[in-house]
Scaffold this active site. Structure first.
Site, PDB file in Angstrom:
ATOM      1  N   LYS A 178       3.409 -15.347   2.429  1.00 28.38           N
ATOM      2  CA  LYS A 178       3.623 -16.113   1.188  1.00 28.38           C
ATOM      3  C   LYS A 178       5.121 -16.375   1.081  1.00 28.38           C
ATOM      4  O   LYS A 178       5.784 -15.996   0.107  1.00 28.38           O
ATOM      5  CB  LYS A 178       3.060 -15.306  -0.003  1.00 28.38           C
ATOM      6  CG  LYS A 178       3.019 -16.057  -1.324  1.00 28.38           C
ATOM      7  CD  LYS A 178       2.000 -17.172  -1.378  1.00 28.38           C
ATOM      8  CE  LYS A 178       2.121 -17.940  -2.679  1.00 28.38           C
ATOM      9  NZ  LYS A 178       1.232 -19.115  -2.746  1.00 28.38           N
ATOM     10  N   ASP A 189      -6.232  -7.026   4.249  1.00 29.25           N
ATOM     11  CA  ASP A 189      -7.388  -6.413   3.575  1.00 29.25           C
ATOM     12  C   ASP A 189      -8.276  -7.508   2.998  1.00 29.25           C
ATOM     13  O   ASP A 189      -9.498  -7.514   3.187  1.00 29.25           O
ATOM     14  CB  ASP A 189      -6.880  -5.477   2.462  1.00 29.25           C
ATOM     15  CG  ASP A 189      -8.021  -4.823   1.704  1.00 29.25           C
ATOM     16  OD1 ASP A 189      -8.966  -4.361   2.360  1.00 29.25           O
ATOM     17  OD2 ASP A 189      -7.966  -4.791   0.458  1.00 29.25           O
ATOM     18  N   ASP A 245     -12.088  -9.189   4.683  1.00 31.01           N
ATOM     19  CA  ASP A 245     -13.372  -9.227   3.958  1.00 31.01           C
ATOM     20  C   ASP A 245     -13.911 -10.661   3.932  1.00 31.01           C
ATOM     21  O   ASP A 245     -15.103 -10.895   4.122  1.00 31.01           O
ATOM     22  CB  ASP A 245     -13.206  -8.743   2.506  1.00 31.01           C
ATOM     23  CG  ASP A 245     -13.474  -7.249   2.347  1.00 31.01           C
ATOM     24  OD1 ASP A 245     -13.240  -6.508   3.326  1.00 31.01           O
ATOM     25  OD2 ASP A 245     -13.910  -6.833   1.255  1.00 31.01           O
ATOM     26  N   ASP A 255      -2.662 -18.417   0.551  1.00 32.12           N
ATOM     27  CA  ASP A 255      -3.657 -19.145  -0.251  1.00 32.12           C
ATOM     28  C   ASP A 255      -4.316 -20.232   0.583  1.00 32.12           C
ATOM     29  O   ASP A 255      -5.542 -20.415   0.567  1.00 32.12           O
ATOM     30  CB  ASP A 255      -3.030 -19.716  -1.543  1.00 32.12           C
ATOM     31  CG  ASP A 255      -1.715 -20.459  -1.317  1.00 32.12           C
ATOM     32  OD1 ASP A 255      -1.159 -20.387  -0.199  1.00 32.12           O
ATOM     33  OD2 ASP A 255      -1.240 -21.121  -2.266  1.00 32.12           O
ATOM     34  N   TYR A 313       0.824  -1.217   0.000  1.00 31.60           N
ATOM     35  CA  TYR A 313       0.000   0.000   0.000  1.00 31.60           C
ATOM     36  C   TYR A 313       0.854   1.261   0.000  1.00 31.60           C
ATOM     37  O   TYR A 313       0.394   2.324  -0.400  1.00 31.60           O
ATOM     38  CB  TYR A 313      -0.913   0.027   1.228  1.00 31.60           C
ATOM     39  CG  TYR A 313      -2.225  -0.708   1.086  1.00 31.60           C
ATOM     40  CD1 TYR A 313      -2.270  -2.018   0.632  1.00 31.60           C
ATOM     41  CD2 TYR A 313      -3.422  -0.085   1.418  1.00 31.60           C
ATOM     42  CE1 TYR A 313      -3.471  -2.685   0.517  1.00 31.60           C
ATOM     43  CE2 TYR A 313      -4.630  -0.746   1.310  1.00 31.60           C
ATOM     44  CZ  TYR A 313      -4.648  -2.047   0.865  1.00 31.60           C
ATOM     45  OH  TYR A 313      -5.847  -2.706   0.751  1.00 31.60           O
TER      46      TYR A 313
HETATM   47  C1  IPM Z   1     -10.354  -1.388   4.125  1.00 30.80           C
HETATM   48  C2  IPM Z   1     -10.602  -0.782   2.782  1.00 30.80           C
HETATM   49  C3  IPM Z   1      -9.453   0.164   2.444  1.00 30.80           C
HETATM   50  C4  IPM Z   1      -8.178  -0.646   2.435  1.00 30.80           C
HETATM   51  C5  IPM Z   1      -9.629   0.953   1.127  1.00 30.80           C
HETATM   52  C6  IPM Z   1     -10.907   1.753   1.132  1.00 30.80           C
HETATM   53  C7  IPM Z   1      -8.453   1.836   0.834  1.00 30.80           C
HETATM   54  O1  IPM Z   1     -10.774  -1.775   1.824  1.00 30.80           O
HETATM   55  O2  IPM Z   1     -10.249  -0.627   5.112  1.00 30.80           O
HETATM   56  O3  IPM Z   1     -10.274  -2.613   4.211  1.00 30.80           O
HETATM   57  O4  IPM Z   1      -7.859  -1.295   1.418  1.00 30.80           O
HETATM   58  O5  IPM Z   1      -7.479  -0.649   3.455  1.00 30.80           O
HETATM   59 MG    MG Z   2     -10.863  -3.715   2.619  1.00 30.15          MG
END
Ligand code: IPM
Ligand code: MG
Length: 360
Positions: free
Chosen positions: A190, A246, A250, A222, A141
């Site tokens: 990884k 990240d 999710d 993975d 990032y």
């Molecule tokens: C998160 C989001 C952010 C990230 C984006 C909006 C930049 O997806 O907080 O997980 O990738 O960190």
């Molecule tokens: Mg995110």
């Protein structure tokens, strides 16, 4: 006693874009039931670009740096996709300026929501209680990036770079958290391919020597993505890099039924930053459909981590559990009748008010 802002806990509130203002309003309802907090709203993200051309205007940055805590809803949207500085760049700038290198993302499955998890009953019934500890101010990032042309064709690159110091401090944070939980860490990397992951693994191993009571395991990313849906109950603290965190957070959120459920705390600097893990969901913005729970639970994390208000933080969780038992926003309704974001916020705030009175 003299009362003024100097005796108050100053919270900078960044409502942001899309569903941001709607969910932020629900957190404000809950926070307003507590004494001693002063809220200061600042422009951030796409709405700040519209006003000033910058996603993180200097005034917002200075307010955040001087605050006792920052509460953020969500930023971004298709409207700003082509901007030279996107709302997301503002978010990364804020995390970096606050030195918030440790992003804690708890994924917990609620008894009442087990039915709506996309995983089979027999898998979720073993429970999901994972703390993702995501490195937040380093890695790809923030690495060197660029674009160019070669043989008449465009190319672009991003680089993953981690220093020993960056890995060590996030690892220590994860081990300290593990000590207060079930004393198990899975570090995800990884290392079979990436040099940065090989350093990650060796530094995590070194740190683990200071924590003999914590059981450390390493897993390739993975495999971790696969294991998360095969048997999430095997995980407790999941330590990983910025980008892997990240993605895996999710994935972990879906185990709980909806990404709208997950809060986060970003720690490490003087001022903590608290935000739900989801985005600004422009497709449902302004329609009173968003799930405010991730946002309200982020406020709960703020009370716990920035102000040591463990009791109030627990009561917010309890208020959310109580709300889920009788009402759901559409994302967690499982096809049954749903309530809007505003009503969900009222129910949670109502529960919280009652719990504050009862539970002394
Ligand atoms: C998160 C989001 C952010 C990230 C984006 C909006 C930049 O997806 O907080 O997980 O990738 O960190
Ligand atoms: Mg995110």
């Amino acid at each position: 006693m003299h009362k003024g802002r100097q005796n108050m806990k100053n919270i900078v509130l960044l409502k942001g874009d899309g569903i941001g203002p709607e969910i932020a309003a629900q957190a404000v309802k809950v926070l307003s039931l507590l004494k001693g907090f002063a809220l200061q709203e600042e422009d951030f993200g796409g709405c700040a670009i519209d006003k000033t051309g910058e996603p993180l205007p200097n005034g917002t940055l200075q307010a955040a740096l001087g605050a006792d805590a920052v509460l953020l809803a969500a930023v971004g949207g298709p409207k700003w996709d082509a901007c030279p500085k996107r709302p997301e760049a503002g978010l990364l700038g804020l995390r970096s300026a606050l030195k918030a290198y440790a992003n804690l993302r708890p994924a917990v499955i609620y008894e009442d929501l087990k039915r709506i998890s996309p995983l089979k009953d027999e898998i979720v019934s073993r429970g999901v209680d994972i703390m993702v500890v995501r490195e937040l101010t380093g890695g790809i990032y923030f690495g060197k990036r660029g674009r160019g042309t070669e043989d008449g064709a465009e190319y672009a690159y991003d680089t993953e770079k981690y220093s020993e110091k960056e890995i060590e401090r996030i690892a220590r944070m994860a081990f300290d958290i593990a000590l207060k939980r079930s004393k198990r860490i899975c570090s995800v990397d990884k290392a079979n391919v990436l040099e940065s992951s090989r350093l990650w693994r060796s530094v995590v191993n070194k740190v683990s020597q200071d924590y003999p009571e914590v059981k450390l395991e390493h897993m390739y990313v993975d495999n971790a993505a696969m294991q998360l849906v095969r048997d999430p109950s095997q995980f407790d603290v999941l330590l990983t890099s910025n980008m892997f965190g990240d993605i895996l957070s999710d994935e972990a959120s879906m185990l709980t039924g909806s990404i709208g459920m997950l809060p986060s705390a970003s720690l490490g600097g003087k001022t903590g930053l608290y935000e739900p893990i989801h985005g600004s969901a422009p497709d449902i913005a302004g329609r009173d459909m968003a799930n405010p729970i991730g946002m309200v639970l982020s406020l709960g994390m703020m009370l716990k981590y920035s102000f040591n208000m463990d009791r109030e933080s627990l009561l917010i969780e309890k208020a959310v559990r109580g709300a889920i038992a009788c009402a759901r926003t559409i994302d967690i309704s499982g096809g049954c009748k749903s309530v809007g974001c505003d009503e969900m916020g009222d129910i949670i705030a109502g529960n919280f008010e009652r719990l504050l009175r009862e539970d002394v």
